[in-house]
Every structure is written in C-alpha cells, then in structure tokens.
Scaffold this motif. Structure first.
Motif, PDB file in Angstrom:
ATOM      1  N   UNK A  51      48.609  34.377  42.185  1.00  0.00           N
ATOM      2  CA  UNK A  51      49.172  33.350  41.392  1.00  0.00           C
ATOM      3  C   UNK A  51      47.438  32.119  41.935  1.00  0.00           C
ATOM      4  N   UNK A  52      47.256  32.328  42.928  1.00  0.00           N
ATOM      5  CA  UNK A  52      46.438  30.970  43.466  1.00  0.00           C
ATOM      6  C   UNK A  52      45.095  31.303  42.521  1.00  0.00           C
ATOM      7  N   UNK A  53      44.355  32.578  41.923  1.00  0.00           N
ATOM      8  CA  UNK A  53      43.745  32.977  41.332  1.00  0.00           C
ATOM      9  C   UNK A  53      43.338  31.950  39.946  1.00  0.00           C
ATOM     10  N   UNK A  54      44.582  32.703  39.626  1.00  0.00           N
ATOM     11  CA  UNK A  54      45.525  32.388  38.173  1.00  0.00           C
ATOM     12  C   UNK A  54      44.908  30.457  38.379  1.00  0.00           C
ATOM     13  N   UNK A  55      45.732  30.106  39.008  1.00  0.00           N
ATOM     14  CA  UNK A  55      45.787  28.732  39.202  1.00  0.00           C
ATOM     15  C   UNK A  55      43.796  27.640  38.769  1.00  0.00           C
ATOM     16  N   UNK A  56      43.660  28.659  39.785  1.00  0.00           N
ATOM     17  CA  UNK A  56      41.945  27.887  40.429  1.00  0.00           C
ATOM     18  C   UNK A  56      41.001  28.122  39.025  1.00  0.00           C
ATOM     19  N   UNK A  57      41.470  29.679  38.411  1.00  0.00           N
ATOM     20  CA  UNK A  57      41.198  30.321  37.072  1.00  0.00           C
ATOM     21  C   UNK A  57      41.142  29.038  35.737  1.00  0.00           C
ATOM     22  N   UNK A  84      43.239  44.610  39.788  1.00  0.00           N
ATOM     23  CA  UNK A  84      44.291  44.420  39.758  1.00  0.00           C
ATOM     24  C   UNK A  84      43.953  42.044  38.484  1.00  0.00           C
ATOM     25  N   UNK A  85      43.198  42.424  39.807  1.00  0.00           N
ATOM     26  CA  UNK A  85      43.259  40.811  39.873  1.00  0.00           C
ATOM     27  C   UNK A  85      42.418  40.211  38.180  1.00  0.00           C
ATOM     28  N   UNK A  86      41.508  41.253  37.515  1.00  0.00           N
ATOM     29  CA  UNK A  86      40.502  40.942  37.046  1.00  0.00           C
ATOM     30  C   UNK A  86      41.920  41.107  35.271  1.00  0.00           C
ATOM     31  N   UNK A  87      42.340  42.077  35.600  1.00  0.00           N
ATOM     32  CA  UNK A  87      43.855  41.828  34.301  1.00  0.00           C
ATOM     33  C   UNK A  87      44.734  40.062  33.814  1.00  0.00           C
ATOM     34  N   UNK A  88      44.163  39.614  35.383  1.00  0.00           N
ATOM     35  CA  UNK A  88      44.714  37.820  35.465  1.00  0.00           C
ATOM     36  C   UNK A  88      44.166  36.517  35.207  1.00  0.00           C
ATOM     37  N   UNK A  89      42.888  37.209  35.698  1.00  0.00           N
ATOM     38  CA  UNK A  89      41.850  35.821  35.652  1.00  0.00           C
ATOM     39  C   UNK A  89      40.596  36.569  34.355  1.00  0.00           C
ATOM     40  N   UNK A  90      40.493  35.263  34.065  1.00  0.00           N
ATOM     41  CA  UNK A  90      38.561  35.700  33.216  1.00  0.00           C
ATOM     42  C   UNK A  90      37.714  34.774  33.531  1.00  0.00           C
ATOM     43  N   UNK A  91      37.636  34.338  35.629  1.00  0.00           N
ATOM     44  CA  UNK A  91      36.386  34.185  36.087  1.00  0.00           C
ATOM     45  C   UNK A  91      35.495  35.060  36.452  1.00  0.00           C
ATOM     46  N   UNK A  92      34.421  35.382  36.837  1.00  0.00           N
ATOM     47  CA  UNK A  92      34.124  36.290  37.761  1.00  0.00           C
ATOM     48  C   UNK A  92      35.018  36.491  38.747  1.00  0.00           C
ATOM     49  N   UNK A  93      34.192  38.320  39.412  1.00  0.00           N
ATOM     50  CA  UNK A  93      35.010  38.382  40.584  1.00  0.00           C
ATOM     51  C   UNK A  93      33.372  38.751  41.106  1.00  0.00           C
ATOM     52  N   UNK A  94      33.268  39.154  42.178  1.00  0.00           N
ATOM     53  CA  UNK A  94      32.595  39.778  43.470  1.00  0.00           C
ATOM     54  C   UNK A  94      33.254  40.550  44.581  1.00  0.00           C
ATOM     55  N   UNK A  95      32.875  41.215  44.811  1.00  0.00           N
ATOM     56  CA  UNK A  95      33.417  42.305  45.750  1.00  0.00           C
ATOM     57  C   UNK A  95      32.352  42.814  46.742  1.00  0.00           C
ATOM     58  N   UNK A 141      33.542  31.545  40.165  1.00  0.00           N
ATOM     59  CA  UNK A 141      33.630  32.737  40.971  1.00  0.00           C
ATOM     60  C   UNK A 141      34.401  32.942  41.764  1.00  0.00           C
ATOM     61  N   UNK A 142      34.812  33.753  41.582  1.00  0.00           N
ATOM     62  CA  UNK A 142      35.666  34.390  42.543  1.00  0.00           C
ATOM     63  C   UNK A 142      35.355  35.567  43.468  1.00  0.00           C
ATOM     64  N   UNK A 192      49.924  25.749  48.204  1.00  0.00           N
ATOM     65  CA  UNK A 192      47.892  25.899  47.494  1.00  0.00           C
ATOM     66  C   UNK A 192      47.376  24.410  47.348  1.00  0.00           C
ATOM     67  N   UNK A 193      48.319  23.548  46.732  1.00  0.00           N
ATOM     68  CA  UNK A 193      47.639  22.011  47.174  1.00  0.00           C
ATOM     69  C   UNK A 193      46.885  22.030  47.601  1.00  0.00           C
ATOM     70  N   UNK A 194      46.461  22.265  48.767  1.00  0.00           N
ATOM     71  CA  UNK A 194      45.677  22.242  49.811  1.00  0.00           C
ATOM     72  C   UNK A 194      44.392  22.275  48.941  1.00  0.00           C
ATOM     73  N   UNK A 195      44.383  23.601  48.410  1.00  0.00           N
ATOM     74  CA  UNK A 195      42.106  24.319  48.071  1.00  0.00           C
ATOM     75  C   UNK A 195      42.780  23.648  46.568  1.00  0.00           C
ATOM     76  N   UNK A 196      43.757  23.681  45.633  1.00  0.00           N
ATOM     77  CA  UNK A 196      43.413  22.884  44.143  1.00  0.00           C
ATOM     78  C   UNK A 196      42.991  21.609  44.517  1.00  0.00           C
ATOM     79  N   UNK A 197      43.290  20.572  45.494  1.00  0.00           N
ATOM     80  CA  UNK A 197      43.008  18.916  45.754  1.00  0.00           C
ATOM     81  C   UNK A 197      41.502  19.641  46.132  1.00  0.00           C
TER      82      UNK A 197
END
Length: 409
Positions: A240-246, A287-298, A252-253, A199-204
């Motif tokens: 886990x990637x979403x939690x890091x980006x959050x 599931x994801x909304x239980x782990x992040x606070x950023x808004x989610x789009x489906x 938004x995710x 996930x280093x590429x996307x976080x960088x």
C-alpha cells in the motif's frame, strides 16, 4: 548463456534519466568521513573505482540529514554547502564512466548508538531491546516538520553538486521505517495510528523534495517488504505504501526487509525456493510489480550471473542490486556484462566466536574495511584470514569510534 548479458539492457526512468544497464552497486556504509561527518577526498577515489567497475547505478551509503543523529561512526552528514567542492568531485568521479550516482538519505531515529548520540528521537518513546541505544524521546510535530525540511535541504545540496538522484532509506529500522511500523509508532496525531497516517512522514518527505528539485532529479526509496516482527509492518502494508508513492511519481523502489532487531538478510535461514533463486525478496517483488509501475530493484543474496539474468528476464525485478560483492570485487559489473558466467565468492563469515558471530560484526565491518582500502587506492582483500581478520576488524571499529569521540569531547 549469451555473450552479451540481458543485464546490459538500458532502463529509462520517469525522471527522463536512463540507466545504462540493470546492475546497481547498492548502499553500503563507507565509514570514511571525518568524525564530524565531513566529506573527504577518499570518496572521489572510491567511487571512481566503482565507476570503472561498470555498474549503471551507484547508490551511496547513508548520508545523514542531521549530523547530530548518525547511524554509525564516520558517516557522512550533508546539511549545507560547506563541502560543495568535495561533493562535486565525488559525483564527477562516480559519473566518469556513464553511471548515475544517487545518495541514500537517512535519519536513524532511535537507531543511533549511545556512544554517538545521548539524545535520540523517534516517532514514539519506545526503546530498542538493547543497551547499545539510549531510550528515545518522542518527536514533537515541529521537529517532524524540521526533519522533513532537512531531507529536502540535503537533496537540494546534492543536486547542485551533480548527483543524479537520492534514495530515501525507509528500511532496516531507521526513522522512516519507525514511522511506518505500528510497533514503533504509537502516536495518536496525524503522524500515527492508521497506515495512512503512519505513511504521512515518508510521503511528505517525498513531496517536499520533489517540489524543491523538480521532475528531472530521481527520487527512489529503499523499503522493507516487512520488518518480520509480530504486530509490525506487513507485506500488505508495504504494498500500500508503494502504491501511494508510485502514484506520487517515485522513480524506483528497492525492496529489502528486517531491522537491527531482526536482520533477516544476515541470518541465513532461507527457504529452499529462495536458495534456488538466491535473492531474498524476489517473491515479494513479483507481488509488488502487479501493483506498481515504478521500476523495482531487489538487493540481497544475488551471487551468480545466472540468477541475476533469470530474475530480470522473468520480470521478477527490473534492477539487480549488489552490495558486498562490490566490496571485494569492484570490477564485477564488467565481468557480468561480458557474459562470463560470473559467480561471486561472497559467503557468510563465521569466526567460531559466538558473540561476534551473533552480532554479525564481521558480516558488516570486514566489508567496510575493504571499502576503506579501496578509498585509499588499495585493492580489497578477498578472503577472511581467521583471527587476524577479526583483530583487524575490531581494531578498525574501535579506531572509528575514537575519531568520533575526539571530535565530540
């Protein structure tokens, strides 16, 4: 059903920007740029049409950060300010009725067809299972750093032009997705191996863009819930990637899934619970909304106003993303927001020609042709007309390829 839809509720983002409602025209390739990837006036026409349709957010199709690496013919590439005026016209048209416009930034990596790219690159030299693509070369670390800077430059140019944000395309088998997948990333340096390294590429990329554009410019991501391949990117890793980006401050995710090798959202093999709720990825979103606070789009599968409203009211998603419905009914957001019980007419396209149906050509290219019609100021067609539509689609696909070949000859 109320006269005013719950989807009309505004949503404030971390950047301080506010979406005027919960409906998004999500990304679809427009395929109307020049053969060199240059912006044209048709983008202004197209996005003014969608702006008048009433959605709170308009996400563009793929904007390439490197014109040498395109995902399809006539995709836009923004590497510098050559098209600054046309980008401003595009952004102003999209924002003319109060919507925000975000550009979807993309690098296809090895998922770049051989008639466009004879030298694709990827995290590792692992070919795709198709003769449509040339086997890729493994990126050097210097090249990885260069691509990160290209994402940053493109975002900065778009901010200057008046775009409100960008969305990183981290799904559907493109480069960010390739780095995240243990199937496609076999590197042993800091860019591969553990999930932290993959996930280093996307976080960088995120951190570099954020440092350049500041906190008031939105940065989102489109990310696979899974690539649905054995040994590939999993639900657990996606969370886990979403939690890091959050934690880093992502605005938004957007949840998606699959890749060119396994396009789950076009296969139609749905669980009964998914059929009832329409959208493909709502269970994962919950599931994801239980782990992040950023808004989610489906995005993917929504067809009825009832299902859209229930998804937001239940907290399963914050924003409803719609793609193909906007390609044949640009005014659909207005209809939904008036509480008219909207129901999209979009259905899977079957031509009866197995090779065409297996490749999902009509599921992509027929809608692309309707987008082209709108960019020319015409109304989109709403129904497939058998072999006549097949012939039109195949001709236009060939024509787009010829435009690129003439430029590269």
């Amino acid at each position: 059903m109320s006269n005013q839809s719950t989807l009309s509720t505004p949503l404030k983002l971390r950047s301080g920007l506010t979406l005027k409602n919960r409906l998004c025209k999500s990304a679809m390739n427009e395929a109307i740029a020049t053969g060199e990837g240059r912006v044209v006036r048709q983008f202004e026409v197209l996005y003014r049409t969608w702006a008048e349709g009433g959605a709170g957010l308009l996400v563009t199709g793929n904007v390439m950060v490197d014109k040498r690496h395109a995902n399809e013919p006539l995709a836009v590439a923004v590497e510098d300010e050559k098209d600054a005026l046309l980008l401003q016209l595009w952004a102003n048209a999209a924002k003319s009725k109060g919507a925000q416009i975000w550009a979807q930034l993309s690098h296809p990596g090895k998922q770049s067809p051989k008639f466009l790219n004879s030298a694709p690159v990827a995290p590792s030299a692992i070919p795709l299972a198709s003769d449509m693509f040339v086997p890729p070369r493994e990126l050097t670390e210097t090249e990885i750093e260069d691509i990160i800077q290209r994402f940053t430059t493109t975002a900065s140019v778009l901010k200057t032009a008046g775009f409100d944000g960008v969305q990183l395309h981290g799904a559907h088998g493109y480069l960010i997705s390739q780095f995240l997948s243990p199937n496609h990333n076999k590197r042993t340096d800091k860019w591969g191996g553990s999930l932290e390294n993959r996930m280093r590429f996307v976080t960088e990329v995120y951190k570099s863009i954020r440092a350049k554009v500041g906190k008031k410019f939105a940065i989102g991501i489109k990310l696979n819930s899974s690539d649905f391949q054995k040994g590939g990117f999993t639900n657990e890793e996606s969370i886990e990637v979403c939690k890091t980006l959050d934690k880093l401050g992502i605005d938004m995710i957007e949840i998606s899934g699959g890749s060119w090798e396994n396009p789950v959202n076009r296969k139609g093999n749905l669980k009964e619970s998914t059929k009832q709720r329409e959208a493909y990825f709502l269970e994962f979103s919950e599931q994801l909304k239980k782990n992040v606070s950023a808004p989610i789009m489906v995005t993917g599968g929504f067809r009825s106003q009832r299902a859209m409203e229930e998804a937001v009211e239940s907290g399963a998603t914050d924003i409803v993303g719609l793609a193909r419905p906007f390609a044949i009914d640009p005014d659909l957001a207005n209809k939904i927001l008036k509480g008219q019980g909207y129901l999209s007419t979009v259905k899977p396209i079957s031509t009866g020609i197995k090779k065409i149906d297996d490749m999902a050509i009509m599921e992509i290219s027929w809608y692309t042709d309707q987008i082209r019609r709108m960019s020319e100021g015409k109304d989109p067609k709403t129904k497939v007309r058998g072999l006549i539509s097949v012939a039109d689609v195949l001709f236009n696909f060939w024509r787009r390829g010829q435009q690129v070949k003439r430029v590269r000859a």
